[in-house]
Design an enzyme around this catalytic site. Structure first.
Site, PDB file in Angstrom:
ATOM      1  N   HIS A 106       0.804  -1.226   0.000  1.00  8.30           N
ATOM      2  CA  HIS A 106       0.000   0.000   0.000  1.00  8.30           C
ATOM      3  C   HIS A 106       0.840   1.282   0.000  1.00  8.30           C
ATOM      4  O   HIS A 106       0.470   2.278   0.624  1.00  8.30           O
ATOM      5  CB  HIS A 106      -0.957   0.010   1.184  1.00  8.30           C
ATOM      6  N   HIS A 176     -10.001   1.957   0.266  1.00  6.35           N
ATOM      7  CA  HIS A 176     -10.006   0.802   1.176  1.00  6.35           C
ATOM      8  C   HIS A 176     -11.192   0.852   2.143  1.00  6.35           C
ATOM      9  O   HIS A 176     -11.068   0.479   3.307  1.00  6.35           O
ATOM     10  CB  HIS A 176      -8.692   0.772   1.958  1.00  6.35           C
ATOM     11  N   GLU A 298     -12.029  -3.515  -3.671  1.00  8.16           N
ATOM     12  CA  GLU A 298     -11.047  -2.523  -4.103  1.00  8.16           C
ATOM     13  C   GLU A 298     -10.753  -2.662  -5.594  1.00  8.16           C
ATOM     14  O   GLU A 298      -9.955  -3.506  -6.000  1.00  8.16           O
ATOM     15  CB  GLU A 298      -9.748  -2.700  -3.314  1.00  8.16           C
TER      16      GLU A 298
END
Length: 334
Positions: A106, A176, A298
């Site tokens: 991420h 997210h 996502e």
């Protein structure tokens, strides 16, 4: 008619942290904050017209500063994992933050979820914008990113990502948010999921793609029709009770997939310009949340794409503006 109001404003180390409410003509509304350009809440009606929040949230703005679950946050520069925290591009090796064991996840330690964005209120949307300097997290290029949120009268919540870089660089943005369409503190295991995909990526025990693309048909990943998360997870043979899987969209399908909560009647359909969707069941939620309290859908590009030559990658070329969309379309079945 869309109405946008700044609900709250606090300061952290001299920077303003603000909460905005975007309301539509039906009375439904969403709240967003410039901490990580995050979704805080989305209030939509059930089959009886009762509004409830359908995403997990913190009750205080300051709690987003210490968030460890990426709750509702904008993810980047590169969402999901990059194996061994490195990649080769144009003959140059790049070494990234190792914030997930030996891998990068991420965007590293200073991903977009950690940034306090600037903001601009438009007529019917809110735009958050920030920069990431050349070398931050190990990624090349001075990156600029604009994230624009809007909420239509049809209860379509739209995210637009617009990015620009002065060097060639891989990008992979997503949101997210953890969805729980019941609007209650229960699990999502009885939710019904449908994913418009015939293929998914095989992953190892570190949730890294092995490079193999597998058929969903007849497997624990076959959500070609609505099936509950609970019943399908019983068919799995890996070390995760729930799901953390990337599905590749079918070219002939408009949406990436959808989820239903039978009791409330709420339905969420996900649309995007991106080539697939990561389905995560919130197995590792803890603290004020319980495991499986929310699920993530996502929309994003392939994880670890730079290390797999046959994966669809998303390389941002110098001074070439790139735009992607995600639309969360909410409805209710009576």
């Amino acid at each position: 008619m869309v109405n946008i109001v700044k609900q709250e404003s606090i300061f952290h180390e001299g920077q303003e942290i603000a909460l905005f409410r975007i309301s539509n003509s039906s009375g439904a509304f969403a709240e967003v904050t410039n901490i990580g350009a995050s979704i805080v809440s989305i209030f939509v009606p059930d089959k009886k017209g009762v509004l409830s929040n359908v995403v997990l949230r913190y009750n205080k703005l300051k709690d987003y500063l210490s968030d460890t679950f990426y709750l509702g946050a904008t993810i980047g520069r590169f969402s999901n994992r990059i194996s061994n925290a490195c990649f080769l591009m144009d003959g140059i090796g790049y070494h990234l933050d190792k914030n997930d064991g030996k891998n990068s996840n991420h965007g590293g330690y200073n991903g977009l979820n950690r940034k306090i964005f600037n903001y601009h209120i438009n007529n019917e949307s809110v735009t958050f914008y920030t920069g990431s300097t050349d070398g931050e997290g190990g990624f090349p290029g001075n990156l600029e990113l604009w994230v624009t949120y809007s909420f239509s009268d049809n209860n379509d919540f739209q995210i637009e990502y617009k990015a620009l870089s002065d060097k060639r660089t891989p990008v992979n943005f997503t949101n997210h948010a953890y969805f729980n369409l019941s609007g209650k503190k229960n699990t999502i295991l009885d939710n019904q999921l449908k994913v418009n995909a015939e293929k998914y990526l095989e992953t190892d025990n570190e949730f890294l793609p092995t490079g193999h693309v597998l058929d969903t048909l007849g497997s624990a990943f076959d959500f070609s029709d609505y099936r509950t998360v609970k019943e399908m997870s019983l068919l799995k043979k890996d070390n995760l009770q729930g799901y953390n899987a990337y599905f590749i969209r079918q070219d002939n399908k408009e949406s990436l997939g959808s989820v239903k909560d039978i009791i409330s009647g709420r339905v969420l359909d996900v649309y995007s310009t991106m080539p697939g969707i990561l389905f995560y069941t919130g197995d590792f939620l803890s603290g004020q949340f319980i495991p499986f309290q929310g699920l993530c859908l996502e929309a994003q590009y392939y994880p670890d794409a730079m290390n797999h030559t046959d994966f669809v990658s998303n390389i941002l070329e110098p001074d070439e503006e790139k735009t992607d969309l995600i639309i969360y379309s909410f409805g209710a079945e009576k």
